[in-house]
Design an enzyme around this catalytic site. Structure first.
Site, PDB file in Angstrom:
ATOM      1  N   LYS A   1      46.242  40.044  31.435  1.00 15.41           N
ATOM      2  CA  LYS A   1      46.378  40.359  29.997  1.00 15.41           C
ATOM      3  C   LYS A   1      47.274  39.299  29.356  1.00 15.41           C
ATOM      4  O   LYS A   1      48.408  39.559  28.943  1.00 15.41           O
ATOM      5  CB  LYS A   1      46.951  41.764  29.816  1.00 15.41           C
TER       6      LYS A   1
ATOM      7  N   GLY B   1      49.888  49.036  36.203  1.00 17.41           N
ATOM      8  CA  GLY B   1      48.891  49.757  36.976  1.00 17.41           C
ATOM      9  C   GLY B   1      48.339  48.910  38.107  1.00 17.41           C
ATOM     10  O   GLY B   1      48.260  49.354  39.260  1.00 17.41           O
TER      11      GLY B   1
ATOM     12  N   GLY C   1      52.421  46.698  30.524  1.00 20.77           N
ATOM     13  CA  GLY C   1      52.751  46.340  29.144  1.00 20.77           C
ATOM     14  C   GLY C   1      53.886  47.201  28.612  1.00 20.77           C
ATOM     15  O   GLY C   1      54.801  46.709  27.949  1.00 20.77           O
TER      16      GLY C   1
HETATM   17  N1  LIG Z   1      43.963  33.755  38.334  1.00 27.01           N
HETATM   18  C1  LIG Z   1      43.413  34.887  37.876  1.00 27.01           C
HETATM   19  N2  LIG Z   1      42.244  34.862  37.199  1.00 27.01           N
HETATM   20  C2  LIG Z   1      41.669  35.995  36.755  1.00 27.01           C
HETATM   21  N3  LIG Z   1      42.206  37.250  36.921  1.00 27.01           N
HETATM   22  C3  LIG Z   1      43.369  37.311  37.583  1.00 27.01           C
HETATM   23  C4  LIG Z   1      44.036  36.163  38.083  1.00 27.01           C
HETATM   24  N4  LIG Z   1      45.167  36.567  38.689  1.00 27.01           N
HETATM   25  C5  LIG Z   1      45.213  37.897  38.595  1.00 27.01           C
HETATM   26  N5  LIG Z   1      44.133  38.367  37.942  1.00 27.01           N
HETATM   27  C6  LIG Z   1      43.764  39.768  37.684  1.00 27.01           C
HETATM   28  O1  LIG Z   1      44.720  40.388  36.880  1.00 27.01           O
HETATM   29  C7  LIG Z   1      44.501  41.793  36.966  1.00 27.01           C
HETATM   30  C8  LIG Z   1      45.762  42.542  36.650  1.00 27.01           C
HETATM   31  O2  LIG Z   1      46.241  42.121  35.398  1.00 27.01           O
HETATM   32  P1  LIG Z   1      47.132  43.046  34.428  1.00 27.01           P
HETATM   33  O3  LIG Z   1      46.290  44.177  33.930  1.00 27.01           O
HETATM   34  O4  LIG Z   1      47.709  42.107  33.429  1.00 27.01           O
HETATM   35  O5  LIG Z   1      48.267  43.611  35.405  1.00 27.01           O
HETATM   36  P2  LIG Z   1      49.070  44.995  35.319  1.00 27.01           P
HETATM   37  O6  LIG Z   1      48.059  46.142  35.230  1.00 27.01           O
HETATM   38  O7  LIG Z   1      49.859  45.075  36.602  1.00 27.01           O
HETATM   39  O8  LIG Z   1      49.930  44.885  34.086  1.00 27.01           O
HETATM   40  C9  LIG Z   1      44.001  42.049  38.378  1.00 27.01           C
HETATM   41  O9  LIG Z   1      42.811  42.785  38.311  1.00 27.01           O
HETATM   42  C10 LIG Z   1      43.772  40.637  38.934  1.00 27.01           C
HETATM   43  O10 LIG Z   1      42.540  40.488  39.623  1.00 27.01           O
HETATM   44  O1  LIG Z   2      46.794  49.914  32.148  1.00 31.37           O
HETATM   45  C1  LIG Z   2      47.608  50.003  31.233  1.00 31.37           C
HETATM   46  O2  LIG Z   2      48.506  49.043  30.957  1.00 31.37           O
HETATM   47  P1  LIG Z   2      49.028  47.920  32.020  1.00 31.37           P
HETATM   48  O3  LIG Z   2      47.811  47.180  32.575  1.00 31.37           O
HETATM   49  O4  LIG Z   2      49.865  47.021  31.137  1.00 31.37           O
HETATM   50  O5  LIG Z   2      49.830  48.628  33.075  1.00 31.37           O
HETATM   51  C2  LIG Z   2      47.726  51.226  30.348  1.00 31.37           C
HETATM   52  O6  LIG Z   2      46.836  52.242  30.767  1.00 31.37           O
HETATM   53  C3  LIG Z   2      47.469  50.844  28.891  1.00 31.37           C
HETATM   54  O7  LIG Z   2      46.158  50.369  28.766  1.00 31.37           O
HETATM   55  P2  LIG Z   2      45.799  49.320  27.595  1.00 31.37           P
HETATM   56  O8  LIG Z   2      46.538  48.031  27.904  1.00 31.37           O
HETATM   57  O9  LIG Z   2      44.284  49.177  27.641  1.00 31.37           O
HETATM   58  O10 LIG Z   2      46.269  49.939  26.292  1.00 31.37           O
END
Ligand SMILES: Nc1ncnc2c1ncn2[C@@H]1O[C@H](COP(=O)(O)OP(=O)(O)O)[C@@H](O)[C@H]1O
Ligand SMILES: O=C(OP(=O)(O)O)[C@H](O)COP(=O)(O)O
Length: 399
Positions: A206, A356, A380
């Site tokens: 993200k 997550g 986030g």
């Molecule tokens: N280099 C990369 N290119 C594309 N996706 C990636 C890369 N590194 C990590 N990811 C992906 O990022 C995802 C998690 O990102 P994010 O939702 O930001 O984390 P979190 O839920 O812990 O906040 C995982 O599904 C992972 O596969």
């Molecule tokens: O997965 C979530 O956030 P996270 O990936 O930042 O941990 C929460 O369920 C919030 O989801 P959203 O980032 O689609 O609002």
């Protein structure tokens, strides 16, 4: 913080009352089978749900799953979550096939004391995420109609100004659930005077959400280690070519500016695992960051980067980690996340994992959850909390 809690609500007595619980049941699903690949977020709300069931409430649970676009989309149905939640609670969960329609109304009306219902995905309704106050308010009115009281236990979503998080508490007596309270209690240890060195590790996909956070965290942290999908926008800002890696073109200038002002606190990868496709069996090699082939994409950080990050982490007294270092779901690209996670567990520090997917990575890689100080359900949300931002979901509980 003057927030009423679940215990306050239980003390008033909830037997026979309908309690609307906003949970974050946004669990990762297996891309091939659609099965729940990690149920950590479901387990995390069991203390709240269990207490309400035991007290004889009619428990109406609502949540989002994924990012559907305001209309029903079967791949984001919460039905599998209802099944898993029922298994964990040891009693069936009544599933409504819509969120505020006929199915939801009859499911809620038929609930007996101590029973649990789960409404279909909140984000199947445009009102949930609308920027228009009236549209969100109209949806919130419908949701609020299902409760005599509201409990927010969706820590992972408290940073979203969404109807179920922000507008419903304005319409019902509201309290914080056990998970939200515990998360805020632990994270507040990082916003006061964290023991130094304070090292933050960021990754994941993200990208634009998290770039904004870096700006706010830079003055507070001693080191910021950046891997995962977000590192490529920074590498590009350094003038490097990143092939077909995840790239947020609009943010390249922001990243360049951040690097210039970071006083050397930001540490970026020096090597990358570059693959010819986003696939588990893709051909891949470790390359230097200045040698990413134009037709390849970076799916993990390389071993030299892991060693550098581990060295920085070994000095730390406080660590916050959000976002996997690579596509850990594919074994070929999991080494970076594993290496960094292991380095965090070895640090003689107060360590917090947020997100997550990051929490799911810890479990998927078979790491011992108890070797981390705290595993937060919100990525986030925890980052924005650390920024010191007023989180809409928390503000709504305070008012
Ligand atoms: N280099 C990369 N290119 C594309 N996706 C990636 C890369 N590194 C990590 N990811 C992906 O990022 C995802 C998690 O990102 P994010 O939702 O930001 O984390 P979190 O839920 O812990 O906040 C995982 O599904 C992972 O596969
Ligand atoms: O997965 C979530 O956030 P996270 O990936 O930042 O941990 C929460 O369920 C919030 O989801 P959203 O980032 O689609 O609002």
């Amino acid at each position: 913080m003057s927030i009423r809690t679940l215990d306050d609500l239980l003390a008033e007595g909830v037997s026979g009352r309908r309690v609307l619980v906003r949970a974050d049941l946004n669990v990762p699903l297996d891309k091939q089978t659609g099965a729940i690949s990690d149920d950590g977020r479901i387990r995390a709300v069991l203390p709240t749900l269990g207490a309400l069931v035991e007290a004889g409430a009619k428990v109406v649970v609502c949540s989002h799953l994924g990012r559907p676009k305001g209309a029903p989309d079967p791949q984001f149905s919460l039905r599998p979550v209802a099944g898993r939640l029922g298994e964990l609670l040891g009693a069936p969960v009544h599933f409504a096939t819509d969120t505020v329609g006929d199915s939801a109304r009859s499911t809620v009306a038929d609930l007996a004391d101590g029973q649990v219902a789960l409404l279909e995905n909140l984000r199947f309704n445009a009102g949930e995420t609308s920027k228009d106050d009236a549209e969100r308010g109209a949806f919130a009115d419908q949701l609020a109609g299902f409760g005599d009281a509201y409990v927010d236990d969706a820590f992972g979503a408290v940073h979203r100004k969404h109807a179920s998080v922000y507008d419903v508490p304005a319409r019902l007596p509201h309290v914080a659930g056990r998970l939200v309270l515990r998360e805020v209690e632990v994270l507040s240890r990082l916003t006061g005077e964290p023991e130094r060195p304070y090292v933050v590790v960021l990754g994941g996909s993200k990208v634009s959400d998290k770039l904004a956070v870096i700006e706010a965290l830079l003055p507070t942290v001693d080191r910021l280690l950046i891997g995962g999908g977000m590192c490529f926008t920074f590498l590009k800002a350094q003038g490097l070519e990143v092939g077909t890696s995840l790239l947020e073109k609009d943010m390249v200038d922001t990243c360049r500016n951040l690097l210039e002002r970071s006083g050397g606190k930001i540490m970026l990868p020096v090597d990358i695992v570059a693959a010819d496709a986003f696939a588990p069996d893709a051909t891949h090699d470790t390359v230097r960051v200045d040698g990413i082939p134009s037709h390849r994409l970076g799916l993990d950080i390389g071993p030299e980067t892991v060693a550098g990050f581990a060295a920085a982490l070994s000095q730390a007294k406080t660590v916050f980690w959000n976002g996997p270092m690579g596509v850990f779901e594919m074994p070929a690209f999991a080494a970076g996340t594993r290496g960094v996670a292991e380095a965090i567990t070895k640090a003689d520090a107060f360590t917090v994992v947020g997100g997550g997917d990051s929490a799911a990575a810890v479990r998927a890689l078979g790491l011992d959850e108890s070797s981390f100080g705290h595993i937060s359900t919100g990525g986030g949300a925890s980052l924005e909390y650390l920024e010191g931002k007023t989180l809409p979901g928390i503000a709504a509980l305070e008012s």
